[in-house]
Design an enzyme around this catalytic site. Sequence first.
Site, short mmCIF file in Angstrom:
data_model
loop_
_atom_site.label_atom_id
_atom_site.label_comp_id
_atom_site.label_asym_id
_atom_site.label_seq_id
_atom_site.Cartn_x
_atom_site.Cartn_y
_atom_site.Cartn_z
N ASP A 149 0.89 -1.39 0.10
CA ASP A 149 0.05 0.18 0.18
C ASP A 149 0.70 1.24 -0.15
O ASP A 149 2.27 1.20 0.42
CB ASP A 149 -0.97 -0.06 1.27
CG ASP A 149 -2.16 0.80 1.24
OD1 ASP A 149 -2.50 1.64 0.08
OD2 ASP A 149 -3.15 0.57 1.98
N ASP A 208 -10.72 2.18 -3.56
CA ASP A 208 -11.30 2.05 -2.18
C ASP A 208 -12.89 1.96 -2.16
O ASP A 208 -13.44 1.82 -1.10
CB ASP A 208 -10.81 2.96 -0.83
CG ASP A 208 -9.64 2.48 -0.42
OD1 ASP A 208 -9.09 1.51 -0.58
OD2 ASP A 208 -8.85 3.41 0.19
C1 DGJ Z 1 -5.82 2.04 1.73
C2 DGJ Z 1 -6.30 0.97 0.89
O1 DGJ Z 1 -6.85 1.12 -0.21
C3 DGJ Z 1 -7.11 0.00 1.66
O2 DGJ Z 1 -7.60 -1.21 0.86
C4 DGJ Z 1 -6.66 -0.44 3.12
O3 DGJ Z 1 -5.62 -1.33 2.83
C5 DGJ Z 1 -6.06 0.86 3.95
N1 DGJ Z 1 -5.37 1.52 3.12
C6 DGJ Z 1 -5.23 0.52 5.22
O4 DGJ Z 1 -4.73 1.58 5.69
#
Ligand code: DGJ
Length: 743
Positions: free
Chosen positions: A493, A563
Amino acid sequence: MIHTYDTQIHYSRDMNGETVTCFRLDTKVSTYFFAASDAKFLLHGYYGSRAGQDDLSFLLHLDVYPHTVKSNLREKGVIMGAYGFEYPCHGIGDYREACLMIEDKAGMTTCDFRYVSHEVMKGKPKLSQKDFDVIPATFEGENSCETLKVTLQDSHTDLTLELYYSVFEELDVITRSARLVNGSGNPVTIRRIFSTCVDYDESDFEMITLNGSWGRERVIERYPLRHGKQLVDSICGESSAQSNPFAALVRPGTDEEQGEAYGFNLVYSGNFTIEAQVAQQHKTRLVAGIHDYDFAWVLEPDYDFWAPECVITYSASGLGTMSRNFHDLYRGNLIRSKYVREERPILINNWEATFFDFDTEKLLSIARESAKLGIEMLVMDDGWFGRRENDDSSLGDWKVNEEKLLGGLKYLVDEVNKLGMKFGIWFEPEMVSLDSELFRAHPDWAIQVPGRELTLRRNQFVLDFSRKDVRDYVYGMMTAVLRSANIEYVKWDMNRSLTEVGSALLPARQQREVWHRYVLGVYDLMNRLTTDFPDILLENCSSGGARFDPGMLYFSPQIWTSDNTDAVERLKIQMGTSLCYPPSAMGAHVSVSPSQAVGRATPFATRGDVAMAGTFGYELDVTEMSEEDLAAVPKQIETYKKYRHLVLNGDYYRLSYHMCDAKWNAWEFVAKDRSEALVTVVQVMSRANSPAVMIKPRGLDPEAMYLVEEVGSAFSGETLMNCGLRVDLWGDFVSKRYHLVIV
Ligand code: DGJ
């Protein structure tokens, strides 16, 4: 196919003429033509539908213009603004966008690279420069290619420029990149070095770009070109959610099926720009490369610099073909993971189910239920390390929190494995929390301008990945975790963009290199990770889909798309993403309804159908699902398993796009041998008194008979493609699938 030849051009206005060295690159449907003139300028001639086997030197227009450098040196300045160039240099009279600007030892920024020689080779060279072994780029893989290398020289600075053109004939793709070599004995500063330039003789184009923000990534925008510059760019250190390093130039009227489309996609994950400029004489220039905003690179003697690769494809049959060209290239010649053609495990990720609030027992309860349903992998997301109970702390402290994970990581992973499931883990390697042991010990390891307040985002800073010592340290922590248990997947990430960009290690004159060095550093660590752990499936992510680009695809066969997991929003996001990225690369999960992102309620089946257009998984608490939804999961999984080979390896067609005033959103996957197809339709906005719509599948064998399983009747491919499948849906957000199989 690459063909080079010398030919004589006769000027129409006098008896003189000049000899030009011609370069002709042919793909299945396109021809790209350019030439070195007598004065050794690299002139662009043509890019478009395939030309016959004629001498194309007339397309340089040298014979009709009143001035050429050879015939009329006194008007060189006029000439520079009139011709097309392959790699225009700054400062010599072409006032359109230049590809190259170099500051020499005297502080002058003019450069003038002229043709010296060329070479044709099979395959293509790797991109790799001193200090950075791996720069992502396409390679000769499933599809073969040949490469033309053209060498140019600036006699004033003694720098050498190599332009690379790799031709993937079958895919109608040409990739371009540029390498600058300093053999001069003096350092110079590169102020701009783009990857490509394509000049067109006309300006009747529309530009398509992918724009958005967090939760709304890669929404398609299309607008006509006009005089001046139009661009898509990023200056935040990553390719970003706001824009994507992709642009297409299309003729007005071009749609999915017909019309000319030129697609450009940069294999790069940092600051970029893709600019279209309509200049005098209604000509269009498109340039693409690393953004020159706040960029400078000191090129020491004997050092080289590679501008990232730009992938270019030409389609004479609309956007659909353009996309499929990209998809085939990326699956066959860019994504180097061994999983690229392999069926990926159906995963469940605990993020939207628990956020930071989990422990071993909670994860195991999710895993137990998931295993019963047929889910194949548990991914433990953010919150397993340091003292991370929320997003305020501990990034950089990659040690398992054994108070949360009682029994330790190995115990958890073993228990998950005993259920017959794989285990995956989340990292955010590039970051450090303000509240972390790492930051307290090494405050200088954050990207920063010493003495200035550091801007926080999500209470975190960006680590200085331009530094090898920082990368090594992070990698040491990561590998200790990865070696401590049977971890088969990593989600990488990256949750903030860069500010106060500076590095404690570099001297003042090199501080403007940090943006690019950071990206190369990220590539370096990803390369080490995927080389040392070739069996780990790597999924990239950046606050959702803020770094969905070819640079990341090189290392990871799948990327978290957004997301926003609302099924209706995902229709837009996934269709936009599909303009250049293969659906097999799009992480897509079934989540709760109403959606946590937009509050919209959608049927469970529709959420499944939309997620099945990518790398399928779940992102909800299976221990708290309704009986009805729970009962539907095994069937959904069985369905995805039945079709996932089509998503992975098939041809993708956008059949209908509700953003363009259709009430439907429909797409199709067709097996490469055309033996079967899967059509999915989602009704987004139902209308009264609106009869059923005929959805026309594409890419079938017109001669063959296809059984439409859900209808129970067989039709010829010709009938299905010309007359369509009758689709009748009742209500909003409902979906239907049709499986077509040759009988
Ligand atoms: C952003 C990501 O897109 C999410 O899926 C998740 O992993 C969060 N970060 C965790 O902080």
